[in-house]
Write a protein that holds these residues in place. Sequence first.
Motif, PDB file in Angstrom:
ATOM      1  N   ASN A 131      78.552  14.397-117.250  1.00  0.00           N
ATOM      2  CA  ASN A 131      78.071  15.782-117.197  1.00  0.00           C
ATOM      3  C   ASN A 131      76.615  15.898-116.744  1.00  0.00           C
ATOM      4  OD1 ASN A 131      80.486  17.000-118.137  1.00  0.00           O
ATOM      5  ND2 ASN A 131      80.000  16.213-120.191  1.00  0.00           N
ATOM      6  N   ALA A 132      76.024  14.791-116.333  1.00  0.00           N
ATOM      7  CA  ALA A 132      74.614  14.852-115.895  1.00  0.00           C
ATOM      8  C   ALA A 132      74.498  15.788-114.689  1.00  0.00           C
ATOM      9  CB  ALA A 132      74.117  13.452-115.539  1.00  0.00           C
ATOM     10  N   PRO A 133      73.457  16.628-114.662  1.00  0.00           N
ATOM     11  CA  PRO A 133      73.311  17.598-113.565  1.00  0.00           C
ATOM     12  C   PRO A 133      73.303  16.969-112.177  1.00  0.00           C
ATOM     13  CG  PRO A 133      71.653  17.978-115.280  1.00  0.00           C
ATOM     14  CD  PRO A 133      72.399  16.749-115.678  1.00  0.00           C
ATOM     15  N   GLY A 192      68.695  14.337-113.032  1.00  0.00           N
ATOM     16  CA  GLY A 192      68.778  15.317-111.946  1.00  0.00           C
ATOM     17  C   GLY A 192      68.175  16.648-112.333  1.00  0.00           C
ATOM     18  N   ALA A 193      67.096  16.609-113.117  1.00  0.00           N
ATOM     19  CA  ALA A 193      66.398  17.844-113.508  1.00  0.00           C
ATOM     20  C   ALA A 193      65.896  18.543-112.249  1.00  0.00           C
ATOM     21  CB  ALA A 193      65.213  17.501-114.423  1.00  0.00           C
ATOM     22  N   ILE A 194      65.789  19.874-112.339  1.00  0.00           N
ATOM     23  CA  ILE A 194      65.402  20.668-111.169  1.00  0.00           C
ATOM     24  C   ILE A 194      64.069  20.181-110.585  1.00  0.00           C
ATOM     25  CG2 ILE A 194      64.430  22.492-112.682  1.00  0.00           C
ATOM     26  CD1 ILE A 194      65.970  23.200-109.289  1.00  0.00           C
ATOM     27  N   GLN A 195      63.131  19.779-111.458  1.00  0.00           N
ATOM     28  CA  GLN A 195      61.821  19.346-110.963  1.00  0.00           C
ATOM     29  C   GLN A 195      61.911  18.028-110.194  1.00  0.00           C
ATOM     30  OE1 GLN A 195      62.440  20.034-114.190  1.00  0.00           O
ATOM     31  NE2 GLN A 195      61.151  21.770-114.769  1.00  0.00           N
ATOM     32  N   HIS A 196      62.933  17.237-110.469  1.00  0.00           N
ATOM     33  CA  HIS A 196      63.148  16.015-109.671  1.00  0.00           C
ATOM     34  C   HIS A 196      63.916  16.370-108.399  1.00  0.00           C
ATOM     35  CE1 HIS A 196      63.349  11.706-108.983  1.00  0.00           C
ATOM     36  NE2 HIS A 196      64.597  11.879-108.590  1.00  0.00           N
ATOM     37  N   LEU A 235      74.342   1.672-115.642  1.00  0.00           N
ATOM     38  CA  LEU A 235      73.591   1.142-114.499  1.00  0.00           C
ATOM     39  C   LEU A 235      73.307  -0.352-114.629  1.00  0.00           C
ATOM     40  CD1 LEU A 235      70.243   0.689-115.110  1.00  0.00           C
ATOM     41  CD2 LEU A 235      70.401   3.137-115.341  1.00  0.00           C
ATOM     42  N   HIS A 236      73.253  -0.853-115.859  1.00  0.00           N
ATOM     43  CA  HIS A 236      72.966  -2.278-116.035  1.00  0.00           C
ATOM     44  C   HIS A 236      74.079  -3.140-115.458  1.00  0.00           C
ATOM     45  CE1 HIS A 236      70.512  -0.240-119.121  1.00  0.00           C
ATOM     46  NE2 HIS A 236      69.627  -1.119-118.686  1.00  0.00           N
ATOM     47  N   GLN A 237      75.257  -2.552-115.377  1.00  0.00           N
ATOM     48  CA  GLN A 237      76.367  -3.283-114.743  1.00  0.00           C
ATOM     49  C   GLN A 237      76.508  -2.909-113.268  1.00  0.00           C
ATOM     50  OE1 GLN A 237      79.547  -2.104-117.347  1.00  0.00           O
ATOM     51  NE2 GLN A 237      78.586  -3.231-119.027  1.00  0.00           N
ATOM     52  N   GLY A 268      65.185   6.087-113.333  1.00  0.00           N
ATOM     53  CA  GLY A 268      64.825   7.083-114.335  1.00  0.00           C
ATOM     54  C   GLY A 268      64.865   6.493-115.724  1.00  0.00           C
ATOM     55  N   ARG A 269      64.762   7.382-116.700  1.00  0.00           N
ATOM     56  CA  ARG A 269      64.691   6.958-118.103  1.00  0.00           C
ATOM     57  C   ARG A 269      65.917   6.176-118.542  1.00  0.00           C
ATOM     58  NH1 ARG A 269      61.641  11.192-121.514  1.00  0.00           N
ATOM     59  NH2 ARG A 269      63.205  12.576-120.639  1.00  0.00           N
ATOM     60  N   GLY A 270      67.023   6.381-117.824  1.00  0.00           N
ATOM     61  CA  GLY A 270      68.250   5.650-118.146  1.00  0.00           C
ATOM     62  C   GLY A 270      68.104   4.147-118.010  1.00  0.00           C
ATOM     63  N   ARG A 306      59.432  11.518-113.155  1.00  0.00           N
ATOM     64  CA  ARG A 306      58.201  11.752-113.926  1.00  0.00           C
ATOM     65  C   ARG A 306      58.305  11.187-115.335  1.00  0.00           C
ATOM     66  NH1 ARG A 306      54.863  17.381-114.703  1.00  0.00           N
ATOM     67  NH2 ARG A 306      53.865  16.785-116.641  1.00  0.00           N
ATOM     68  N   ALA A 307      59.510  11.231-115.882  1.00  0.00           N
ATOM     69  CA  ALA A 307      59.682  10.738-117.258  1.00  0.00           C
ATOM     70  C   ALA A 307      59.217   9.287-117.359  1.00  0.00           C
ATOM     71  CB  ALA A 307      61.144  10.879-117.675  1.00  0.00           C
ATOM     72  N   VAL A 308      59.577   8.482-116.376  1.00  0.00           N
ATOM     73  CA  VAL A 308      59.208   7.059-116.466  1.00  0.00           C
ATOM     74  C   VAL A 308      57.758   6.826-116.037  1.00  0.00           C
ATOM     75  CG1 VAL A 308      61.574   6.243-116.199  1.00  0.00           C
ATOM     76  CG2 VAL A 308      60.159   6.439-114.181  1.00  0.00           C
ATOM     77  N   VAL A 366      58.738  11.083-107.557  1.00  0.00           N
ATOM     78  CA  VAL A 366      59.359  12.072-106.673  1.00  0.00           C
ATOM     79  C   VAL A 366      59.574  13.356-107.459  1.00  0.00           C
ATOM     80  CG1 VAL A 366      61.540  12.621-105.520  1.00  0.00           C
ATOM     81  CG2 VAL A 366      60.468  10.402-105.156  1.00  0.00           C
ATOM     82  N   GLY A 367      59.253  14.494-106.847  1.00  0.00           N
ATOM     83  CA  GLY A 367      59.546  15.754-107.525  1.00  0.00           C
ATOM     84  C   GLY A 367      58.434  16.764-107.407  1.00  0.00           C
ATOM     85  N   GLN A 368      58.569  17.800-108.199  1.00  0.00           N
ATOM     86  CA  GLN A 368      57.650  18.940-108.145  1.00  0.00           C
ATOM     87  C   GLN A 368      56.195  18.530-108.248  1.00  0.00           C
ATOM     88  OE1 GLN A 368      58.440  21.820-111.246  1.00  0.00           O
ATOM     89  NE2 GLN A 368      56.426  22.710-111.035  1.00  0.00           N
TER      90      GLN A 368
END
Length: 321
Positions: free
Chosen positions: A289-291, A267-271, A304-306, A207-209, A234-236, A248-250
């Motif tokens: 706190n990510a969903p 973890g957006a609902i559309q994903h 994630l880079h580590q 993802g965008r992260g 979708r963001a990426v 992957v997603g809606q």
Amino acid sequence: MSTLVFLEHHEGELQKGALGVLSNAVSLGNSEVAGVIAGSGVGALASEAGKFGAGKVWVADDPALEAPLPQPRVDVLAKIVRDGGYDTVLFGASVLAADVAAGLAARLDAGINWDLVDLVNENGRLVGKRPALGDSVYVDVGWKGEPRIGIVRSGTFEPSATGGEPEIAEAAVELEDFSIKATMVEQAHEEQAGPSIEDAEIIVAGGRGLGGPENFALVEDLAKALGGAVAATRAVVDAGWYPYSAQVGQTGKNVSPKLYVACGISGAIQHKVGMQSSNVIVAINKDANAPIFEFCDFGVVGDLHQVVPKLAELVRGRKGS
Ligand SMILES: Cc1cc2nc3c(=O)[nH]c(=O)nc-3n(C[C@H](O)[C@H](O)[C@H](O)COP(=O)(O)OP(=O)(O)OC[C@H]3O[C@@H](n4cnc5c(N)ncnc54)[C@H](O)[C@@H]3O)c2cc1C
């Protein structure tokens, strides 16, 4: 209910999505579930469809059906539906299936429901379920008349091979003049290494992260170590970091692998709707706190880079490669 399922095929193989729809139709206890295969040199596929529960398979085998163009298939299906008296016609979503279904609905003046994520038989009445309001709720949908046409979201139903030999019927191929106006100029294959996300048992998604397209190398490396496929949010995809075929997603694909590793994905609902049926979901995200931490099975709060390269190293070490 007597149901006809459009059995899409590609390179000599029936498509998983269509077979899943067929298996589901059989499980609904319909009085008749038939399949239709349209193409050139496709007769051998009919018995394969029988293994997935088709009691009857209509085969429209004609050189005019060689190219995967919708309009000639609309002619074939419209005749089978009219002559065979089918009250329901179902499709597994794909570009071709959506075109054929829309053309058939116009030709037969029939109602169509699409993006279905379930189909149930409620006391003899077919009811579809589909997401609404940005996938935040599921609604029941029905049809006012017959035939009912439905397109099922890709990856919704798993094919289930129950065995069986179908009755095979030759379908007449009588094409309208306007149906043969379009020709296929070229078909190209997207280059792809490893399994496709629809078929993969293991998926590593980015993802965008990740911070930039170059960092997809981390995700690809972990996928390689695990023997899995790479997916994306979708963001990426919208940012041009990764191809749409991996989304992957809606508005992308539905996947249900044994293992889904989400790297830098909120973890957006559309994903979530596209991957929530994965057996085990692992999330790597630096925001506690990510969903995604609300619905994953295992979570790593970290950069994630580590984490991702370390994970790939550990997997390789465990596999001894
Ligand atoms: C109609 C509609 C349809 C949509 N369809 C889809 C769809 O099919 N598929 C889809 O995916 N989205 C879809 N979306 C978009 C969706 O709403 C989200 O915007 C999208 O899923 C977010 O993608 P993301 O998780 O990659 O990005 P973000 O939401 O920006 O999340 C990035 C995450 O990475 C984490 N992060 C950042 N840096 C690091 C790091 N160094 N290490 C670890 N973690 C880090 C952040 O904490 C954050 O949680 C749709 C939206 C709409 C409105």
